[in-house]
Design a protein around this motif. Structure first.
Motif, PDB file in Angstrom:
ATOM      1  N   VAL A 131       0.896  -1.195   0.197  1.00  0.00           N
ATOM      2  CA  VAL A 131      -0.182  -0.105  -0.025  1.00  0.00           C
ATOM      3  C   VAL A 131       1.018   1.206  -0.057  1.00  0.00           C
ATOM      4  O   VAL A 131       0.676   2.334  -0.694  1.00  0.00           O
ATOM      5  CB  VAL A 131      -1.058  -0.083   1.296  1.00  0.00           C
ATOM      6  CG1 VAL A 131      -1.818   1.219   1.204  1.00  0.00           C
ATOM      7  CG2 VAL A 131      -1.899  -1.368   1.263  1.00  0.00           C
ATOM      8  N   ILE A 132       1.812   1.335   0.819  1.00  0.00           N
ATOM      9  CA  ILE A 132       2.630   2.389   0.860  1.00  0.00           C
ATOM     10  C   ILE A 132       3.635   2.723  -0.504  1.00  0.00           C
ATOM     11  O   ILE A 132       3.778   3.745  -1.037  1.00  0.00           O
ATOM     12  CB  ILE A 132       3.673   2.315   2.119  1.00  0.00           C
ATOM     13  CG1 ILE A 132       2.969   2.139   3.324  1.00  0.00           C
ATOM     14  CG2 ILE A 132       4.859   3.586   2.100  1.00  0.00           C
ATOM     15  CD1 ILE A 132       1.978   3.265   3.760  1.00  0.00           C
ATOM     16  N   THR A 134       2.854   1.849  -3.151  1.00  0.00           N
ATOM     17  CA  THR A 134       2.030   2.238  -4.527  1.00  0.00           C
ATOM     18  C   THR A 134       0.972   3.288  -4.322  1.00  0.00           C
ATOM     19  O   THR A 134      -0.205   3.189  -4.678  1.00  0.00           O
ATOM     20  CB  THR A 134       1.231   0.843  -4.829  1.00  0.00           C
ATOM     21  OG1 THR A 134       0.423   0.368  -3.532  1.00  0.00           O
ATOM     22  CG2 THR A 134       2.149  -0.208  -5.057  1.00  0.00           C
ATOM     23  N   ARG A 135       1.558   4.279  -3.353  1.00  0.00           N
ATOM     24  CA  ARG A 135       0.609   5.106  -3.107  1.00  0.00           C
ATOM     25  C   ARG A 135       0.273   6.340  -4.094  1.00  0.00           C
ATOM     26  O   ARG A 135      -0.891   6.659  -4.259  1.00  0.00           O
ATOM     27  CB  ARG A 135       1.414   6.090  -1.909  1.00  0.00           C
ATOM     28  CG  ARG A 135       0.649   7.111  -1.436  1.00  0.00           C
ATOM     29  CD  ARG A 135       1.364   7.967  -0.316  1.00  0.00           C
ATOM     30  NE  ARG A 135       0.661   8.892   0.186  1.00  0.00           N
ATOM     31  CZ  ARG A 135       1.095   9.859   1.262  1.00  0.00           C
ATOM     32  NH1 ARG A 135       2.365   9.772   1.417  1.00  0.00           N
ATOM     33  NH2 ARG A 135       0.457  10.964   1.681  1.00  0.00           N
ATOM     34  N   TYR A 136       1.230   6.546  -5.032  1.00  0.00           N
ATOM     35  CA  TYR A 136       1.166   7.469  -6.186  1.00  0.00           C
ATOM     36  C   TYR A 136       1.327   6.459  -7.592  1.00  0.00           C
ATOM     37  O   TYR A 136       2.012   5.788  -7.583  1.00  0.00           O
ATOM     38  CB  TYR A 136       2.024   8.559  -6.167  1.00  0.00           C
ATOM     39  CG  TYR A 136       1.913   9.546  -5.090  1.00  0.00           C
ATOM     40  CD1 TYR A 136       0.837  10.330  -4.994  1.00  0.00           C
ATOM     41  CD2 TYR A 136       2.828   9.274  -3.897  1.00  0.00           C
ATOM     42  CE1 TYR A 136       0.811  11.009  -3.720  1.00  0.00           C
ATOM     43  CE2 TYR A 136       2.818  10.184  -2.696  1.00  0.00           C
ATOM     44  CZ  TYR A 136       1.732  10.966  -2.815  1.00  0.00           C
ATOM     45  OH  TYR A 136       1.530  11.847  -1.521  1.00  0.00           O
ATOM     46  N   ASN A 226       6.132   5.277  -4.137  1.00  0.00           N
ATOM     47  CA  ASN A 226       5.573   6.262  -2.800  1.00  0.00           C
ATOM     48  C   ASN A 226       5.921   7.616  -2.873  1.00  0.00           C
ATOM     49  O   ASN A 226       5.829   8.267  -1.868  1.00  0.00           O
ATOM     50  CB  ASN A 226       6.228   5.510  -1.741  1.00  0.00           C
ATOM     51  CG  ASN A 226       7.896   5.632  -1.596  1.00  0.00           C
ATOM     52  OD1 ASN A 226       8.544   5.909  -2.566  1.00  0.00           O
ATOM     53  ND2 ASN A 226       8.463   5.215  -0.801  1.00  0.00           N
ATOM     54  N   PRO A 257      -2.449  10.601  -6.278  1.00  0.00           N
ATOM     55  CA  PRO A 257      -2.790   9.486  -5.302  1.00  0.00           C
ATOM     56  C   PRO A 257      -3.675   8.560  -5.788  1.00  0.00           C
ATOM     57  O   PRO A 257      -4.770   8.863  -6.090  1.00  0.00           O
ATOM     58  CB  PRO A 257      -3.378  10.339  -4.144  1.00  0.00           C
ATOM     59  CG  PRO A 257      -3.135  11.894  -4.436  1.00  0.00           C
ATOM     60  CD  PRO A 257      -3.139  11.854  -5.851  1.00  0.00           C
ATOM     61  N   ASP A 259      -5.660   6.354  -4.148  1.00  0.00           N
ATOM     62  CA  ASP A 259      -6.799   6.107  -3.374  1.00  0.00           C
ATOM     63  C   ASP A 259      -7.768   7.317  -3.685  1.00  0.00           C
ATOM     64  O   ASP A 259      -8.899   7.438  -3.276  1.00  0.00           O
ATOM     65  CB  ASP A 259      -6.817   6.099  -1.917  1.00  0.00           C
ATOM     66  CG  ASP A 259      -5.953   4.710  -1.457  1.00  0.00           C
ATOM     67  OD1 ASP A 259      -6.468   3.622  -2.234  1.00  0.00           O
ATOM     68  OD2 ASP A 259      -5.368   4.530  -0.275  1.00  0.00           O
ATOM     69  N   TYR A 271      -8.262   0.873  -7.058  1.00  0.00           N
ATOM     70  CA  TYR A 271      -8.027   1.349  -5.782  1.00  0.00           C
ATOM     71  C   TYR A 271      -7.476   0.369  -4.920  1.00  0.00           C
ATOM     72  O   TYR A 271      -7.253  -0.741  -5.254  1.00  0.00           O
ATOM     73  CB  TYR A 271      -9.185   1.815  -5.079  1.00  0.00           C
ATOM     74  CG  TYR A 271     -10.042   2.842  -5.746  1.00  0.00           C
ATOM     75  CD1 TYR A 271      -9.815   4.237  -5.351  1.00  0.00           C
ATOM     76  CD2 TYR A 271     -11.022   2.755  -6.803  1.00  0.00           C
ATOM     77  CE1 TYR A 271     -10.580   5.157  -6.344  1.00  0.00           C
ATOM     78  CE2 TYR A 271     -11.909   3.726  -7.262  1.00  0.00           C
ATOM     79  CZ  TYR A 271     -11.551   4.688  -7.079  1.00  0.00           C
ATOM     80  OH  TYR A 271     -12.398   5.827  -7.667  1.00  0.00           O
ATOM     81  N   HIS A 272      -6.837   0.768  -3.786  1.00  0.00           N
ATOM     82  CA  HIS A 272      -6.053  -0.168  -2.674  1.00  0.00           C
ATOM     83  C   HIS A 272      -7.166  -1.301  -2.282  1.00  0.00           C
ATOM     84  O   HIS A 272      -6.787  -2.206  -1.907  1.00  0.00           O
ATOM     85  CB  HIS A 272      -5.400   0.320  -1.609  1.00  0.00           C
ATOM     86  CG  HIS A 272      -4.038   1.295  -2.005  1.00  0.00           C
ATOM     87  ND1 HIS A 272      -3.736   2.464  -2.243  1.00  0.00           N
ATOM     88  CD2 HIS A 272      -2.987   0.608  -2.492  1.00  0.00           C
ATOM     89  CE1 HIS A 272      -2.463   2.565  -2.776  1.00  0.00           C
ATOM     90  NE2 HIS A 272      -2.340   1.294  -2.741  1.00  0.00           N
TER      91      HIS A 272
END
Length: 342
Positions: A131-132, A134-136, A226, A257, A259, A271-272
């Protein structure tokens, strides 16, 4: 880099031509040439075999067709099924695996065993597992990709892998005798050649820029990170590399971003924590259901084309989180089809 020779005899082999006829006929069942080939394949195998052995093949004149997809006009240029498309299949059945052997793992268009579903699973796994990291997302595509491909560069790239002069003569004819610039949209060979044209770019991004999360589907590319700063730096370097191929990144590139906006890719929005269907696809699905209901109301019955189109939408819905959407509209449809001969 290893170069491959002694390929032409395999291309001319009657068994290879027979398979090429079978493959070329798959999506062109109503083509009169396809119908004739199916009735007497041995006759056409013999003609193409002699044509290839004598190197007497001359590409047919291109036909043009204009189509509209998602509000965009596209001009398709294509040649006849016989002998052109059959010979393209014969060529690719032997030379295609040599070209695709250079591809990275995460390019998915026009490759046997890959495609939308495999890319869908891979992207979901990245978002789920990191998740971190692949934040952007950086999302790009190439401006006028097919018409912008430099034929000389493409042919030189093929020569780096294939040294059989007669096989190269076929490639040269299909590449340089096409109308306009670049390579034609609509030609069977084009989707493979265009994919191969960016194979070096893939390796550059993965091995020189050390991009961990990189995915390409034809000329659509997404990169996850990230850091926005890293993505902007990567964007600049990617643009410089593509300029050497005489290609340009479209001005609508995005860094955002994940999300907040979701990754609009392959017909879905990722989305995540979930995957949504693209809005345009969702609306098309709803229209297909309404069209089938209208047919049932008027007792006309559901047509084969409506049924096939509807099943394709159901197939897409299975690959995203759309249980409520499909339940709602499939339930409505069942209410009209029960008791009616459709």
């Amino acid at each position: 880099m290893k170069r491959y020779g002694n390929l032409y005899n395999q291309i001319c082999d009657p068994d290879n031509i027979r398979l090429a006829i079978k493959q070329a006929a798959k999506d062109h069942a109503k083509d009169p040439a396809v119908i004739r080939m199916k009735e007497n394949p041995d006759k056409y195998i013999s003609v193409i075999h002699i044509m290839l052995v004598n190197q007497s093949f001359v590409q047919s004149e291109y036909r043009t067709k204009t189509i509209y997809e998602h509000g965009k006009q596209r001009i398709l240029n294509y040649t006849r099924t016989f002998p052109d498309r059959v010979i393209q299949h014969s060529l690719l059945q032997i030379c295609g695996p040599i070209l695709t052997s250079t591809y990275i793992e995460d390019t998915y268009a026009s490759i046997s065993g890959r495609g939308l579903h495999k890319a869908n699973r891979k992207l979901k796994s990245w978002l789920d597992d990191d998740v971190i990291g692949t934040r952007y997302c950086l999302k790009i595509d190439v401006h006028h990709f097919f018409p912008s491909i430099d034929r000389n560069i493409l042919y030189h790239m093929i020569c780096r892998k294939i040294k059989d002069s007669r096989a190269l003569d076929l490639f040269r004819q299909f590449i340089f005798d096409a109308p306009g610039t670049g390579i034609p949209i609509g030609n069977y060979l084009s989707q493979y050649l265009s994919n191969y044209y960016l194979s070096g770019f893939d390796h550059y991004c993965k091995e020189r820029l050390h991009v961990k999360y990189y995915m390409r589907y034809m000329d659509d590319v997404i990169i996850l990170s990230n850091s926005k700063i890293i993505l902007r730096s990567v964007l600049h370097l990617m643009s410089a590399y593509l300029s050497k191929l005489h290609l340009e990144i479209k001005s609508n590139w995005q860094i955002f971003p994940v999300d907040a906006r979701g990754i609009d890719f392959l017909g879905f929005v990722f989305y995540h924590n979930h995957v949504a269907i693209r809005k345009r696809v969702k609306l098309s699905y709803i229209r297909s259901v309404n069209s089938m209901i209208a047919s049932c109301k008027h007792h006309n019955g559901i047509t084969d084309s409506q049924f096939a189109s509807h099943n394709s939408y159901l197939g897409m819905l299975k690959w995203c989180d759309a249980k409520h959407l499909s339940y709602k509209y499939e339930h409505r449809l069942e209410g009209y089809t029960d008791g009616i001969l459709c």
